[in-house]
Motif scaffolding. Structure first.
Motif, PDB file in Angstrom:
ATOM      1  N   LEU A 107       7.676  91.538 -25.435  1.00 41.12           N
ATOM      2  CA  LEU A 107       6.943  91.888 -24.323  1.00 41.12           C
ATOM      3  C   LEU A 107       5.524  91.519 -24.492  1.00 41.12           C
ATOM      4  CD1 LEU A 107       6.800  93.481 -21.470  1.00 41.12           C
ATOM      5  CD2 LEU A 107       6.415  95.596 -22.736  1.00 41.12           C
ATOM      6  N   LEU A 108       4.856  91.828 -25.715  1.00 35.97           N
ATOM      7  CA  LEU A 108       3.616  91.630 -26.008  1.00 35.97           C
ATOM      8  C   LEU A 108       3.133  90.336 -25.784  1.00 35.97           C
ATOM      9  CD1 LEU A 108       2.889  94.265 -28.796  1.00 35.97           C
ATOM     10  CD2 LEU A 108       2.408  94.465 -26.442  1.00 35.97           C
ATOM     11  N   CYS A 109       4.100  89.301 -26.476  1.00 33.43           N
ATOM     12  CA  CYS A 109       3.695  87.876 -26.378  1.00 33.43           C
ATOM     13  C   CYS A 109       3.890  87.342 -24.868  1.00 33.43           C
ATOM     14  CB  CYS A 109       4.811  87.049 -27.275  1.00 33.43           C
ATOM     15  SG  CYS A 109       4.606  87.436 -29.164  1.00 33.43           S
ATOM     16  N   GLY A 110       4.739  87.924 -24.286  1.00 36.40           N
ATOM     17  CA  GLY A 110       4.862  87.473 -22.804  1.00 36.40           C
ATOM     18  C   GLY A 110       3.941  87.921 -21.899  1.00 36.40           C
ATOM     19  N   ASN A 125      10.363  96.730 -44.894  1.00 33.42           N
ATOM     20  CA  ASN A 125      11.315  95.836 -45.596  1.00 33.42           C
ATOM     21  C   ASN A 125      12.279  94.978 -44.875  1.00 33.42           C
ATOM     22  OD1 ASN A 125      10.035  96.093 -48.433  1.00 33.42           O
ATOM     23  ND2 ASN A 125      10.959  98.392 -48.184  1.00 33.42           N
ATOM     24  N   ARG A 126      12.170  95.175 -43.477  1.00 30.85           N
ATOM     25  CA  ARG A 126      13.235  94.572 -42.604  1.00 30.85           C
ATOM     26  C   ARG A 126      12.625  93.239 -42.047  1.00 30.85           C
ATOM     27  NH1 ARG A 126      15.787  99.079 -38.591  1.00 30.85           N
ATOM     28  NH2 ARG A 126      17.062  97.464 -38.160  1.00 30.85           N
ATOM     29  N   PRO A 127      13.606  92.092 -42.037  1.00 28.06           N
ATOM     30  CA  PRO A 127      13.256  90.658 -41.697  1.00 28.06           C
ATOM     31  C   PRO A 127      12.734  90.635 -40.318  1.00 28.06           C
ATOM     32  CG  PRO A 127      15.813  91.027 -41.839  1.00 28.06           C
ATOM     33  CD  PRO A 127      15.118  92.211 -42.302  1.00 28.06           C
ATOM     34  N   MET A 128      11.607  89.893 -40.294  1.00 31.71           N
ATOM     35  CA  MET A 128      10.927  89.893 -38.942  1.00 31.71           C
ATOM     36  C   MET A 128      10.946  88.219 -38.587  1.00 31.71           C
ATOM     37  SD  MET A 128      10.454  92.670 -37.557  1.00 31.71           S
ATOM     38  CE  MET A 128      10.963  93.990 -38.191  1.00 31.71           C
ATOM     39  N   LYS A 129      11.279  87.377 -39.581  1.00 27.68           N
ATOM     40  CA  LYS A 129      11.197  85.953 -39.289  1.00 27.68           C
ATOM     41  C   LYS A 129      12.186  85.528 -38.077  1.00 27.68           C
ATOM     42  CE  LYS A 129       9.918  83.822 -43.548  1.00 27.68           C
ATOM     43  NZ  LYS A 129      10.288  83.080 -44.787  1.00 27.68           N
ATOM     44  N   ARG A 130      13.120  86.454 -37.895  1.00 21.53           N
ATOM     45  CA  ARG A 130      14.310  86.205 -36.937  1.00 21.53           C
ATOM     46  C   ARG A 130      13.669  86.255 -35.417  1.00 21.53           C
ATOM     47  NH1 ARG A 130      18.715  90.553 -38.647  1.00 21.53           N
ATOM     48  NH2 ARG A 130      18.630  89.298 -40.388  1.00 21.53           N
ATOM     49  N   ILE A 131      12.539  87.066 -35.388  1.00 21.57           N
ATOM     50  CA  ILE A 131      11.875  86.982 -34.076  1.00 21.57           C
ATOM     51  C   ILE A 131      10.703  86.236 -33.942  1.00 21.57           C
ATOM     52  CG2 ILE A 131      12.813  89.326 -33.218  1.00 21.57           C
ATOM     53  CD1 ILE A 131       9.932  90.254 -33.695  1.00 21.57           C
ATOM     54  N   ILE A 132       9.941  86.199 -35.298  1.00 21.06           N
ATOM     55  CA  ILE A 132       8.661  85.348 -35.230  1.00 21.06           C
ATOM     56  C   ILE A 132       9.056  83.807 -34.877  1.00 21.06           C
ATOM     57  CG2 ILE A 132       6.887  84.283 -36.872  1.00 21.06           C
ATOM     58  CD1 ILE A 132       7.226  86.893 -38.395  1.00 21.06           C
ATOM     59  N   GLU A 133      10.126  83.222 -35.599  1.00 22.54           N
ATOM     60  CA  GLU A 133      10.545  81.736 -35.178  1.00 22.54           C
ATOM     61  C   GLU A 133      10.640  81.466 -33.763  1.00 22.54           C
ATOM     62  OE1 GLU A 133      13.513  80.887 -38.043  1.00 22.54           O
ATOM     63  OE2 GLU A 133      12.322  80.793 -39.702  1.00 22.54           O
ATOM     64  N   LEU A 135       9.928  83.166 -31.097  1.00 26.67           N
ATOM     65  CA  LEU A 135       8.508  83.348 -30.242  1.00 26.67           C
ATOM     66  C   LEU A 135       7.467  82.423 -30.471  1.00 26.67           C
ATOM     67  CD1 LEU A 135       8.545  87.407 -30.624  1.00 26.67           C
ATOM     68  CD2 LEU A 135       9.321  86.046 -28.671  1.00 26.67           C
ATOM     69  N   THR A 136       7.442  81.620 -31.679  1.00 25.45           N
ATOM     70  CA  THR A 136       6.497  81.066 -32.122  1.00 25.45           C
ATOM     71  C   THR A 136       6.792  79.573 -31.332  1.00 25.45           C
ATOM     72  OG1 THR A 136       5.971  81.954 -34.190  1.00 25.45           O
ATOM     73  CG2 THR A 136       5.332  79.689 -33.949  1.00 25.45           C
ATOM     74  N   LEU A 137       8.058  79.320 -31.153  1.00 25.09           N
ATOM     75  CA  LEU A 137       8.457  78.300 -30.591  1.00 25.09           C
ATOM     76  C   LEU A 137       8.109  78.112 -29.030  1.00 25.09           C
ATOM     77  CD1 LEU A 137      12.064  77.482 -32.076  1.00 25.09           C
ATOM     78  CD2 LEU A 137      10.220  75.977 -32.084  1.00 25.09           C
ATOM     79  N   MET A 138       8.009  79.546 -28.532  1.00 24.91           N
ATOM     80  CA  MET A 138       7.702  79.637 -27.143  1.00 24.91           C
ATOM     81  C   MET A 138       6.295  79.541 -26.781  1.00 24.91           C
ATOM     82  SD  MET A 138      10.637  82.494 -26.386  1.00 24.91           S
ATOM     83  CE  MET A 138      10.297  82.529 -24.483  1.00 24.91           C
ATOM     84  N   ASN A 139       5.409  79.376 -28.006  1.00 27.41           N
ATOM     85  CA  ASN A 139       3.893  79.393 -27.881  1.00 27.41           C
ATOM     86  C   ASN A 139       3.501  80.739 -28.083  1.00 27.41           C
ATOM     87  OD1 ASN A 139       1.800  77.692 -27.844  1.00 27.41           O
ATOM     88  ND2 ASN A 139       1.219  78.362 -25.696  1.00 27.41           N
ATOM     89  N   GLY A 140       4.184  81.714 -28.764  1.00 27.57           N
ATOM     90  CA  GLY A 140       3.540  82.909 -29.113  1.00 27.57           C
ATOM     91  C   GLY A 140       2.645  82.788 -30.302  1.00 27.57           C
ATOM     92  N   GLY A 158      -0.098  80.936 -22.828  1.00 29.77           N
ATOM     93  CA  GLY A 158       1.152  81.242 -21.886  1.00 29.77           C
ATOM     94  C   GLY A 158       2.204  80.750 -22.565  1.00 29.77           C
ATOM     95  N   LEU A 159       3.364  81.517 -22.373  1.00 34.60           N
ATOM     96  CA  LEU A 159       4.790  81.347 -23.276  1.00 34.60           C
ATOM     97  C   LEU A 159       5.503  80.170 -22.293  1.00 34.60           C
ATOM     98  CD1 LEU A 159       6.347  84.491 -24.611  1.00 34.60           C
ATOM     99  CD2 LEU A 159       4.559  82.947 -25.514  1.00 34.60           C
ATOM    100  N   LYS A 160       6.042  79.310 -23.033  1.00 38.52           N
ATOM    101  CA  LYS A 160       6.972  78.368 -22.207  1.00 38.52           C
ATOM    102  C   LYS A 160       8.482  78.357 -22.525  1.00 38.52           C
ATOM    103  CE  LYS A 160       6.726  74.891 -26.212  1.00 38.52           C
ATOM    104  NZ  LYS A 160       6.309  73.773 -26.571  1.00 38.52           N
ATOM    105  N   GLY A 161       9.221  78.316 -21.781  1.00 37.20           N
ATOM    106  CA  GLY A 161      10.672  78.591 -21.802  1.00 37.20           C
ATOM    107  C   GLY A 161      11.414  77.677 -22.926  1.00 37.20           C
TER     108      GLY A 161
END
Length: 437
Positions: A107-110, A125-133, A135-140, A158-161
């Motif tokens: 939501l924050l990135c969008g 200690n929980r993995p966040m790369k699984r959302i970072i990658e 969202l970064t591809l979307m221009n976050g 602005g994010l891209k699909g």
């Protein structure tokens, strides 16, 4: 707070209405506040995790007021719409909630909002790369500490699909991408190799978003959606513990009213039926695209089964209670590839094995993360101390296990259950003999 259990009360027949589903509670705020408008949320889960989401939503500028209506707590939400959210919300604490941090990141990135997301020791200690990658591809723009907290979310252009193939079967990750995808330019397509719970898709559909599901592909794009009232059905993950308690007790029955019957959340019921559990379901209708109804369960004798790896994603929260029930079945039970359990509030594989061993029950894990449980043939008669590891599902699962112990069972730090099932002891007072320490 520690508690001591002295076994079960016998021959009970009760009907209960349980708190609202936590997953839908989060989404009723995070997705529900995207359009500008007013709506109400009934049967909201006032668990610590959902209250964490509530506080962050308020920081965005959403007004949420609680009122008592017919003896029920109802939330009245007034959202300015995502384009009018506060653009810099500073440091926000996601506490212990993985759902909060992953969905709110989308939501924050969008919505192009600056924030620093932190959490407690467990969440750090929980993995966040699984959302970072994705969202970064979307221009976050997200910075992290080696894929862990804190997350620094900065404004973007602005994010891209995108088209994204899920690398781990996670509804949290999928939801983060879909929320960001709804707020992005162009269409976003997510492909799952294992289906996960679909509350995000259903809620977007209920709000009239342009979302399409075709087998394992979900596509979403920005469109006009409207504020609508949301009813949160009873939490099937909380129901699992009461169902387990009934199965292990003698000559007892329970009815659970207005429970969420989403197919992605009831796989554990199918597994219990395979094990021989006496469970039936009465479907009563749909609310905000979600099927609800009543669950009936009776005391049952179970048999061990093999739970295949493709079933694991849809029972990930119920493996602790299923492991306890397997410990008192006839024949061994095998859960294939439960590695994802390592990345929850604690390493649940370790917690399950250690606490079952404390009860004298053999359980092992192999190199492929197959969890094997060899059941015990008789009741336990000794004093046992259970380490909850501050994990709500471990504490609740071994609360149920105490039914089979004629000695004392002490559970350490039981208050961690407030994360998902606040005031849970009230629901077990007719089932177990419990003393707070």
């Amino acid at each position: 707070m520690d508690i001591c259990i002295y076994g079960s009360k016998k021959n009970w027949d009760i009907s209960l209405t349980i708190p609202g589903d936590k997953s839908i509670g989060h989404r009723s705020l995070i997705i529900g506040c995207i359009p500008k408008g007013k709506y109400k949320i009934e049967n909201f889960s006032f668990s610590k995790d959902c209250l964490t989401t509530l506080e962050i939503i308020k920081k965005l500028g959403v007004i949420v007021i609680e009122k008592i209506v017919d003896n029920n707590r109802v939330l009245y939400v007034d959202s300015p719409g995502y384009t009018n959210f506060n653009k810099d919300i500073g440091t926000v604490n996601c506490n212990n909630s993985g759902t909060t941090i992953r969905l709110i990141s989308g939501l924050l990135c969008g919505a192009n909002i600056k924030a620093i997301l932190v959490g407690d020791d467990s969440l750090q200690n929980r993995p966040m790369k699984r959302i970072i990658e994705p969202l970064t591809l979307m221009n976050g723009h997200i910075e992290s500490k080696n894929g862990k907290l804190p997350l620094l979310i900065n404004k973007n252009d602005g994010l891209k699909g995108i088209e994204y193939n899920m690398t781990v079967p996670s509804a949290q990750v999928k939801s983060s991408i879909l929320i960001a995808g709804f707020l992005a330019s162009e269409k976003t397509i997510v492909t799952e190799f294992h289906k996960t719970r679909n509350h995000t898709e259903k809620l977007f559909k209920y709000l009239n978003a342009n979302i399409n599901i075709n087998n394992n592909k979900i596509s979403i794009e920005n469109s006009n959606i409207e504020s609508k009232d949301i009813f949160v059905p009873g939490d099937p993950s909380s129901a699992a513990f009461l169902i387990g308690a009934t199965i292990l007790s003698e000559k007892s029955k329970m009815k659970l009213n207005n429970v969420l019957l989403n197919d992605g959340r009831l796989k554990y019921v199918d597994i219990l039926k395979r094990m021989g559990a006496n469970i039936s379901i009465n479907k009563t209708g749909f609310l905000n695209e979600e099927l609800i109804g009543d669950i009936y369960v009776e005391s049952s004798n179970l048999n061990g089964v093999t739970v295949k790896s493709d079933e694991i994603p849809n029972i990930i929260d119920e493996i602790p209670i299923l492991s306890v029930l397997a410990a008192f079945a006839k024949g061994n039970t095998l859960f294939e590839n439960v590695e994802e359990l390592k990345y929850k509030e604690c390493d649940r594989v370790e917690a399950i094995i250690e606490n079952l061993q404390n009860m004298g029950i053999e359980s092992t894990i192999d190199g492929k993360y197959n969890l094997k449980i060899k059941p015990i043939d008789n009741l336990i008669e000794k004093n046992i101390e259970i380490d909850s590891y501050n994990d709500h599902r471990i504490a609740l699962a071994f609360l149920v296990a105490a039914i089979k112990n004629h000695g004392k069972t002490i559970i350490k730090n039981y208050e961690c259950t407030d994360i998902s099932f606040p005031k849970s002891l009230n629901y077990f007072k007719d089932v177990l003999k419990i003393e707070k320490m």
